[in-house]
Design an enzyme around this catalytic site. Structure first.
Site, short mmCIF file in Angstrom:
data_model
loop_
_atom_site.label_atom_id
_atom_site.label_comp_id
_atom_site.label_asym_id
_atom_site.label_seq_id
_atom_site.Cartn_x
_atom_site.Cartn_y
_atom_site.Cartn_z
N TYR A 48 63.15 -25.09 10.85
CA TYR A 48 64.08 -24.66 11.91
C TYR A 48 65.43 -25.38 11.77
O TYR A 48 66.37 -25.05 12.46
CB TYR A 48 63.51 -24.95 13.32
CG TYR A 48 62.21 -24.28 13.65
CD1 TYR A 48 61.67 -23.28 12.85
CD2 TYR A 48 61.49 -24.64 14.80
CE1 TYR A 48 60.47 -22.68 13.16
CE2 TYR A 48 60.29 -24.03 15.12
CZ TYR A 48 59.77 -23.06 14.30
OH TYR A 48 58.58 -22.47 14.61
N HIS A 106 52.97 -25.21 8.03
CA HIS A 106 53.64 -24.07 8.66
C HIS A 106 53.12 -22.73 8.15
O HIS A 106 52.95 -21.79 8.93
CB HIS A 106 55.15 -24.17 8.40
CG HIS A 106 55.98 -23.44 9.40
ND1 HIS A 106 57.24 -23.86 9.75
CD2 HIS A 106 55.77 -22.32 10.12
CE1 HIS A 106 57.75 -23.04 10.65
NE2 HIS A 106 56.88 -22.08 10.88
#
Ligand SMILES: NC(=O)c1ccc[n+]([C@@H]2O[C@H](COP(=O)([O-])OP(=O)(O)OC[C@H]3O[C@@H](n4cnc5c(N)ncnc54)[C@H](OP(=O)(O)O)[C@@H]3O)[C@@H](O)[C@H]2O)c1
Length: 288
Positions: A48, A106
């Site tokens: 992110y 992730h």
């Protein structure tokens, strides 16, 4: 804040605040706002590119570190034992903390067994309190969970009223792995706002459809991390602990589940290629 116990005995808030697609510049303000209205679980990720914003906010806020629960995720470019270990240190530096509460893989790609070994070591050295997975569909989830020395504490999946993940949940139960919902508000999908069952329930409980959607997850013991850049919505999304959906209403919402869409499936080779190259837009030098 209601908590949920993980399979290693650690308690985590069942509702938190996610910062996907919150720009690095905006992230500090958003997390400070979220903390000010009562969020204590913050969900970020290396990919992110806003871990620094989270770190700056937690240092600036008055909230003691021991009351916070920080989640971040190892991206595919950091897959493998050595790279993952280095990336954990980098995340700690950016988050301005000496431990991560929950660290996830992730995506189920690359050398994720090596990544998991580095994460197990990080638990043993006290850098991380709990470890888990994200986007591991039942086949890959069982593959990893079977051989892992430390069983995954959570698996973070796209979970909302239209994507209910009942099959995935069934595979996680034997390992004590908790479901953590990303896109708990269906990422702003207009169908959530217009669905007649959801609007009828919102009217019945005098809540918004978003609050009904989040309450549905909490009552299934699913951890949810809604994102909003707006303070009022952050408050609204937290205000779901003063009512209970009846079993009939839970059953009604269960009917909204839809078949999985292959285009957005982690089994779609095009999506896999997209994700493997995702961070080149932020970091052209990234290599594997
Ligand atoms: N593991 C993964 O692969 C993965 C993938 C995606 C997301 N995540 C995590 O999950 C978190 C949540 O998922 P998400 O951000 O994709 O989607 P989401 O939380 O389902 O939806 C966010 C959208 O809903 C809007 N919204 C929020 N509260 C609202 C309310 N009360 N009323 C109306 N609209 C509202 C937000 O708009 P505004 O911001 O304008 O209010 C935003 O457009 C992320 O932030 C991230 O931490 C993980």
């Amino acid at each position: 804040m209601q908590t949920i116990k993980l399979n290693n005995g650690i308690e985590m808030p069942i509702l938190g605040y996610g910062v996907f697609q919150v720009s690095p510049q905006e992230c500090e303000r958003c997390v400070l706002d979220a903390l000010s209205v009562g969020y204590r679980l913050i969900d970020t990720a290396q990919a992110y590119y806003n871990e620094e914003g989270v770190g700056n906010a937690i240092v600036k806020s008055e909230v003691p570190r021991s009351e916070l629960f920080l989640t971040t995720k190892v991206w595919v470019t950091n897959a493998g034992e050595d790279k993952c270990a280095r990336s954990i240190d980098e995340s700690l530096r950016k988050l301005r903390t000496d431990y991560i509460d929950l660290l996830l893989i992730h995506q189920p790609f690359g050398d994720y067994p090596g990544t998991w070994r580095a994460m197990e070591k990080a638990v043993k050295t006290g850098k991380v309190r709990a470890i888990g997975l994200s986007n591991f569909y039942p086949d890959r989830f069982v593959d990893l969970a079977e051989y892992a020395e430390i069983k995954p504490a959570v698996n973070q999946l796209k979970t909302n009223v239209f994507s209910q993940q009942w099959d995935a949940e069934a595979e996680m139960i034997p390992y004590g792995t908790r479901m953590m919902a990303w896109a708990p508000l269906a990422q702003g999908n207009v169908d959530l706002q217009s669905d007649s069952r959801m609007t009828a329930l919102a009217e019945k409980y005098q809540k918004t459809v978003q609050q009904i959607a989040l309450r549905y997850l909490i009552q299934r013991d699913i951890i949810a991390i809604p994102k909003s850049a707006h303070l009022q919505r952050m408050e609204q999304n937290l205000d779901i602990f003063d009512f209970t959906l009846t079993p009939d209403d839970m059953a009604e919402i269960r009917l909204l589940d839809r078949p999985a869409d292959f285009n957005s499936s982690h089994r779609n080779p095009n999506l896999v290629k997209f994700l493997l190259n995702y961070d080149k837009q932020f970091n052209p030098d990234a290599n594997r």
